[in-house]
Design a protein around this motif. Structure first.
Motif, PDB file in Angstrom:
ATOM      1  N   HIS A  44      14.950  -4.319  -4.665  1.00  0.00           N
ATOM      2  CA  HIS A  44      15.504  -3.328  -3.399  1.00  0.00           C
ATOM      3  C   HIS A  44      14.539  -3.239  -2.352  1.00  0.00           C
ATOM      4  O   HIS A  44      13.270  -2.841  -2.738  1.00  0.00           O
ATOM      5  CB  HIS A  44      16.119  -2.089  -4.078  1.00  0.00           C
ATOM      6  N   MET A  45      14.809  -3.372  -1.316  1.00  0.00           N
ATOM      7  CA  MET A  45      14.056  -3.029  -0.120  1.00  0.00           C
ATOM      8  C   MET A  45      14.521  -1.521   0.750  1.00  0.00           C
ATOM      9  O   MET A  45      15.670  -1.463   0.675  1.00  0.00           O
ATOM     10  CB  MET A  45      14.223  -3.892   1.104  1.00  0.00           C
ATOM     11  N   SER A  46      13.781  -0.825   0.907  1.00  0.00           N
ATOM     12  CA  SER A  46      14.253   0.509   1.810  1.00  0.00           C
ATOM     13  C   SER A  46      14.999   0.444   2.882  1.00  0.00           C
ATOM     14  O   SER A  46      14.642  -0.403   3.688  1.00  0.00           O
ATOM     15  CB  SER A  46      12.854   1.323   1.710  1.00  0.00           C
ATOM     16  N   PRO A  47      16.037   1.036   2.825  1.00  0.00           N
ATOM     17  CA  PRO A  47      17.021   0.778   4.071  1.00  0.00           C
ATOM     18  C   PRO A  47      16.310   1.526   5.412  1.00  0.00           C
ATOM     19  O   PRO A  47      16.912   1.118   6.576  1.00  0.00           O
ATOM     20  CB  PRO A  47      18.239   1.363   3.712  1.00  0.00           C
ATOM     21  N   ILE A  48      15.463   2.543   5.175  1.00  0.00           N
ATOM     22  CA  ILE A  48      14.864   3.286   6.384  1.00  0.00           C
ATOM     23  C   ILE A  48      13.491   3.209   6.527  1.00  0.00           C
ATOM     24  O   ILE A  48      12.986   3.567   7.593  1.00  0.00           O
ATOM     25  CB  ILE A  48      15.213   4.683   6.024  1.00  0.00           C
ATOM     26  N   ALA A  49      12.764   2.085   5.799  1.00  0.00           N
ATOM     27  CA  ALA A  49      11.230   2.297   5.846  1.00  0.00           C
ATOM     28  C   ALA A  49      10.944   1.532   7.113  1.00  0.00           C
ATOM     29  O   ALA A  49      11.424   0.550   7.585  1.00  0.00           O
ATOM     30  CB  ALA A  49      10.688   1.626   4.871  1.00  0.00           C
ATOM     31  N   THR A  50       9.894   2.350   7.970  1.00  0.00           N
ATOM     32  CA  THR A  50       9.278   1.653   8.981  1.00  0.00           C
ATOM     33  C   THR A  50       7.828   1.513   9.001  1.00  0.00           C
ATOM     34  O   THR A  50       7.296   0.676   9.844  1.00  0.00           O
ATOM     35  CB  THR A  50       9.514   2.787  10.326  1.00  0.00           C
ATOM     36  N   LYS A  51       7.306   1.821   7.849  1.00  0.00           N
ATOM     37  CA  LYS A  51       5.883   2.185   7.749  1.00  0.00           C
ATOM     38  C   LYS A  51       5.386   0.949   6.617  1.00  0.00           C
ATOM     39  O   LYS A  51       4.275   0.778   6.456  1.00  0.00           O
ATOM     40  CB  LYS A  51       5.266   3.155   7.402  1.00  0.00           C
ATOM     41  N   HIS A  52       6.327   0.576   5.844  1.00  0.00           N
ATOM     42  CA  HIS A  52       5.997  -0.352   4.839  1.00  0.00           C
ATOM     43  C   HIS A  52       7.090  -1.515   4.669  1.00  0.00           C
ATOM     44  O   HIS A  52       8.361  -1.276   5.273  1.00  0.00           O
ATOM     45  CB  HIS A  52       5.776   0.222   3.374  1.00  0.00           C
ATOM     46  N   CYS A  53       6.861  -2.584   4.118  1.00  0.00           N
ATOM     47  CA  CYS A  53       7.726  -3.591   3.710  1.00  0.00           C
ATOM     48  C   CYS A  53       7.722  -4.057   2.080  1.00  0.00           C
ATOM     49  O   CYS A  53       7.562  -4.926   1.807  1.00  0.00           O
ATOM     50  CB  CYS A  53       7.293  -5.033   4.250  1.00  0.00           C
TER      51      CYS A  53
ATOM     52  N   VAL B 241      15.218   7.815 -16.130  1.00  0.00           N
ATOM     53  CA  VAL B 241      15.212   7.650 -14.930  1.00  0.00           C
ATOM     54  C   VAL B 241      13.992   8.592 -14.183  1.00  0.00           C
ATOM     55  O   VAL B 241      13.950   9.498 -14.487  1.00  0.00           O
ATOM     56  CB  VAL B 241      16.610   8.186 -14.118  1.00  0.00           C
ATOM     57  N   LYS B 242      13.422   7.751 -13.604  1.00  0.00           N
ATOM     58  CA  LYS B 242      12.050   8.096 -13.016  1.00  0.00           C
ATOM     59  C   LYS B 242      12.134   7.907 -11.335  1.00  0.00           C
ATOM     60  O   LYS B 242      12.832   7.033 -10.739  1.00  0.00           O
ATOM     61  CB  LYS B 242      10.948   7.469 -13.482  1.00  0.00           C
ATOM     62  N   ILE B 243      11.547   9.334 -10.723  1.00  0.00           N
ATOM     63  CA  ILE B 243      11.477   9.207  -9.383  1.00  0.00           C
ATOM     64  C   ILE B 243      10.059   9.000  -9.011  1.00  0.00           C
ATOM     65  O   ILE B 243       9.003   9.937  -9.734  1.00  0.00           O
ATOM     66  CB  ILE B 243      11.882  10.507  -8.876  1.00  0.00           C
ATOM     67  N   TRP B 244       9.831   8.096  -8.184  1.00  0.00           N
ATOM     68  CA  TRP B 244       8.446   7.834  -7.921  1.00  0.00           C
ATOM     69  C   TRP B 244       7.934   8.072  -6.310  1.00  0.00           C
ATOM     70  O   TRP B 244       8.871   8.186  -5.534  1.00  0.00           O
ATOM     71  CB  TRP B 244       7.918   6.498  -7.983  1.00  0.00           C
ATOM     72  N   ASP B 245       6.710   8.629  -5.899  1.00  0.00           N
ATOM     73  CA  ASP B 245       6.250   8.712  -4.847  1.00  0.00           C
ATOM     74  C   ASP B 245       5.244   7.456  -4.616  1.00  0.00           C
ATOM     75  O   ASP B 245       4.165   7.655  -5.294  1.00  0.00           O
ATOM     76  CB  ASP B 245       5.479   9.882  -4.257  1.00  0.00           C
ATOM     77  N   VAL B 246       5.520   6.191  -4.242  1.00  0.00           N
ATOM     78  CA  VAL B 246       4.505   5.051  -4.137  1.00  0.00           C
ATOM     79  C   VAL B 246       3.025   5.348  -3.650  1.00  0.00           C
ATOM     80  O   VAL B 246       2.309   4.646  -3.694  1.00  0.00           O
ATOM     81  CB  VAL B 246       5.171   3.880  -3.632  1.00  0.00           C
ATOM     82  N   ARG B 247       3.007   6.502  -2.592  1.00  0.00           N
ATOM     83  CA  ARG B 247       1.754   6.857  -2.007  1.00  0.00           C
ATOM     84  C   ARG B 247       0.980   7.359  -3.244  1.00  0.00           C
ATOM     85  O   ARG B 247      -0.314   7.478  -3.053  1.00  0.00           O
ATOM     86  CB  ARG B 247       1.720   7.595  -1.074  1.00  0.00           C
TER      87      ARG B 247
ATOM     88  N   GLU C 183      11.065   7.456   2.864  1.00  0.00           N
ATOM     89  CA  GLU C 183      10.741   5.987   2.619  1.00  0.00           C
ATOM     90  C   GLU C 183       9.843   5.568   1.571  1.00  0.00           C
ATOM     91  O   GLU C 183       9.992   4.732   1.137  1.00  0.00           O
ATOM     92  CB  GLU C 183      10.427   5.399   4.155  1.00  0.00           C
ATOM     93  N   TYR C 184       8.956   6.680   1.173  1.00  0.00           N
ATOM     94  CA  TYR C 184       8.224   6.353   0.082  1.00  0.00           C
ATOM     95  C   TYR C 184       8.544   6.808  -1.310  1.00  0.00           C
ATOM     96  O   TYR C 184       7.907   6.751  -2.340  1.00  0.00           O
ATOM     97  CB  TYR C 184       6.621   7.123   0.490  1.00  0.00           C
TER      98      TYR C 184
ATOM     99  N   GLN D  97       7.415  -3.428 -10.310  1.00  0.00           N
ATOM    100  CA  GLN D  97       6.516  -4.088  -9.480  1.00  0.00           C
ATOM    101  C   GLN D  97       6.708  -3.831  -8.128  1.00  0.00           C
ATOM    102  O   GLN D  97       7.983  -3.900  -7.643  1.00  0.00           O
ATOM    103  CB  GLN D  97       6.650  -5.634  -9.846  1.00  0.00           C
ATOM    104  N   LEU D  98       5.829  -3.841  -7.171  1.00  0.00           N
ATOM    105  CA  LEU D  98       6.056  -3.583  -5.685  1.00  0.00           C
ATOM    106  C   LEU D  98       5.554  -4.859  -5.266  1.00  0.00           C
ATOM    107  O   LEU D  98       4.245  -4.945  -5.296  1.00  0.00           O
ATOM    108  CB  LEU D  98       5.418  -2.435  -5.311  1.00  0.00           C
ATOM    109  N   CYS D  99       6.208  -5.572  -4.124  1.00  0.00           N
ATOM    110  CA  CYS D  99       5.826  -6.666  -3.599  1.00  0.00           C
ATOM    111  C   CYS D  99       5.901  -6.361  -2.497  1.00  0.00           C
ATOM    112  O   CYS D  99       6.814  -5.843  -1.409  1.00  0.00           O
ATOM    113  CB  CYS D  99       6.766  -7.856  -3.902  1.00  0.00           C
ATOM    114  N   ASP D 100       4.899  -6.668  -1.604  1.00  0.00           N
ATOM    115  CA  ASP D 100       4.475  -6.323  -0.017  1.00  0.00           C
ATOM    116  C   ASP D 100       4.807  -7.770   0.713  1.00  0.00           C
ATOM    117  O   ASP D 100       4.023  -8.724   0.542  1.00  0.00           O
ATOM    118  CB  ASP D 100       3.049  -6.162   0.228  1.00  0.00           C
ATOM    119  N   LEU D 101       6.001  -7.629   1.486  1.00  0.00           N
ATOM    120  CA  LEU D 101       6.386  -8.815   2.296  1.00  0.00           C
ATOM    121  C   LEU D 101       5.184  -9.039   3.380  1.00  0.00           C
ATOM    122  O   LEU D 101       5.125 -10.325   3.802  1.00  0.00           O
ATOM    123  CB  LEU D 101       7.531  -8.600   3.059  1.00  0.00           C
ATOM    124  N   LYS D 102       4.537  -8.135   3.603  1.00  0.00           N
ATOM    125  CA  LYS D 102       3.497  -8.378   5.087  1.00  0.00           C
ATOM    126  C   LYS D 102       2.127  -9.210   4.243  1.00  0.00           C
ATOM    127  O   LYS D 102       2.109 -10.198   4.984  1.00  0.00           O
ATOM    128  CB  LYS D 102       2.958  -7.033   5.423  1.00  0.00           C
ATOM    129  N   SER D 103       1.991  -8.781   3.155  1.00  0.00           N
ATOM    130  CA  SER D 103       0.684  -9.850   2.783  1.00  0.00           C
ATOM    131  C   SER D 103       1.248 -10.643   1.737  1.00  0.00           C
ATOM    132  O   SER D 103       0.460 -11.673   1.311  1.00  0.00           O
ATOM    133  CB  SER D 103      -0.322  -8.712   2.021  1.00  0.00           C
TER     134      SER D 103
END
Length: 348
Positions: free
Chosen positions: A148-157, A211-217, A199-200, A169-175
């Motif tokens: 899933h990609m965040s529908p509202i994220a503006t600061k990460h991909c 079910v776990k809730i995460w803040d990826v920062r 968004e994070y 796993q978190l995959c970064d589309l920018k890098s």
């Protein structure tokens, strides 16, 4: 309806109220459309659908044969009887086609020039829509159940990916790299969903009943593990280990305002959680039939009053009111089990 329109004209009513009433009326009168059809391209089961959020015009589908199809839902002919045409497809002869079943497809949230797909062939693929060529590919050690990609994220991909491994796993589309791993689950991760409000913030569901809730920062990542008993079980008991369901949790969906999270498990239960406190709201939906061995993809309405949840249930789709748990109606028409459903919010 005329009363609503005249009240709207006279400025007595909020413009949103008319829209909300009409959206709700349309959902309550949903039935199999006799005039519209979708061109049949897939030769086997369809696992996943996604309608692009920009215009709501183009739809992706992913099949158990690895094929991906793009449809145009718009009726340009203006004829009442209409078949939604397949514009193009990544078929079996395509050099980069998925080798096994496609489990999730998703449009890039901000434009239709890109879409993503993940499969049991242990890959997540990023596609250029215009050329149908691969823009990027991520490889994993285990089967990919969901992404899933965040529908509202503006600061990460970031793309969150749930696989046979208990690590998210978190995959970064920018890098173009797998930049981060979230550890905490004990078994495979069957569903992932970014919050529609923050968004994070990410929710993940696993075969370990959790079910776990995460803040990826955050370095530790996990904000909370949802507990169906709201902490009321004795801490000494083995049941107190914060389980969301008494079975594998294979479905997740945030409400459109992001204030609540719906989860579905193989214990035939659906639960509604307060997404900020992690509290089980104890809404009773009754038995929610769930025989899926993998992820279950369901949908929530947008802009209705009350809001509705659309849940695949055998060869039907059950429609529940989100906040009361009432089974409103059952949509029939398929001859075999329904794997996924998606709501076109512009037209309900």
């Amino acid at each position: 309806m005329l009363g609503f329109i005249s009240a709207r004209q006279a400025g007595l009513d909020d413009p949103l109220r008319l829209r909300r009433v009409e959206s709700t009326r349309r959902v309550l009168s949903l039935e199999l459309n006799k005039d519209r059809d979708v061109e049949r391209v897939h030769g086997s089961g369809i696992n996943t659908l996604d309608i692009e959020p920009v215009d709501g015009r183009y739809m992706l589908s992913g099949g158990s044969d690895g094929v991906i199809v793009i449809y145009d839902l718009e009726n340009l002919s203006r004829n009442p009887n209409y078949t939604c045409r397949a514009l193009c497809s990544v078929g079996r002869s395509h050099p980069d086609v998925h080798r096994y079943s496609v489990e999730t497809v998703q449009w890039y949230p901000h434009d239709t020039g890109m879409f993503t797909s993940s499969s049991f062939d242990k890959t997540l693929k990023i596609w250029d829509t215009n050329t149908l060529q691969l823009a990027d590919i991520f490889h994993f050690e285990g089967t990919v159940y969901s992404h899933h990609m965040s529908p509202i994220a503006t600061k990460h991909c970031l793309v969150a990916v749930g696989t046979k491994s208990p690590q998210v796993q978190l995959c970064d589309l920018k890098s173009g790299s797998s930049c981060h791993i979230l550890q905490g689950h004990r078994q495979e991760v069957l569903a992932v969903s970014w919050s529609t409000r923050h968004e994070y913030v990410l929710a993940t569901a696993s075969a370990d009943n959790r079910v776990k809730i995460w803040d990826v920062r955050r370095a530790s990542g996990c904000l909370t593990t949802l507990d169906q008993h709201n902490g009321e079980k004795s801490k000494a008991s083995s049941e107190a280990a914060n389980t969301a369901h008494d079975g594998r949790v294979n479905g997740l969906c945030y409400t459109n305002d992001g204030l609540y999270l719906l989860t579905i498990g193989t214990d035939d239960r659906m639960r509604l959680w307060n997404s900020s406190t992690g509290e089980n709201t104890l809404v009773n939906y009754g038995k929610v039939c769930n025989e899926s061995r993998k992820g279950l993809k369901f949908a929530v309405s947008c802009g209705c009053s009350p809001e509705f949840a659309f849940v695949p249930c055998g060869c039907t789709i059950a429609v529940y009111t989100v906040f009361t748990g009432e089974l409103i109606t059952t949509l029939r028409g398929h001859y075999n089990s329904v794997n996924c459903c998606v709501l076109q919010p512009n037209f309900q």
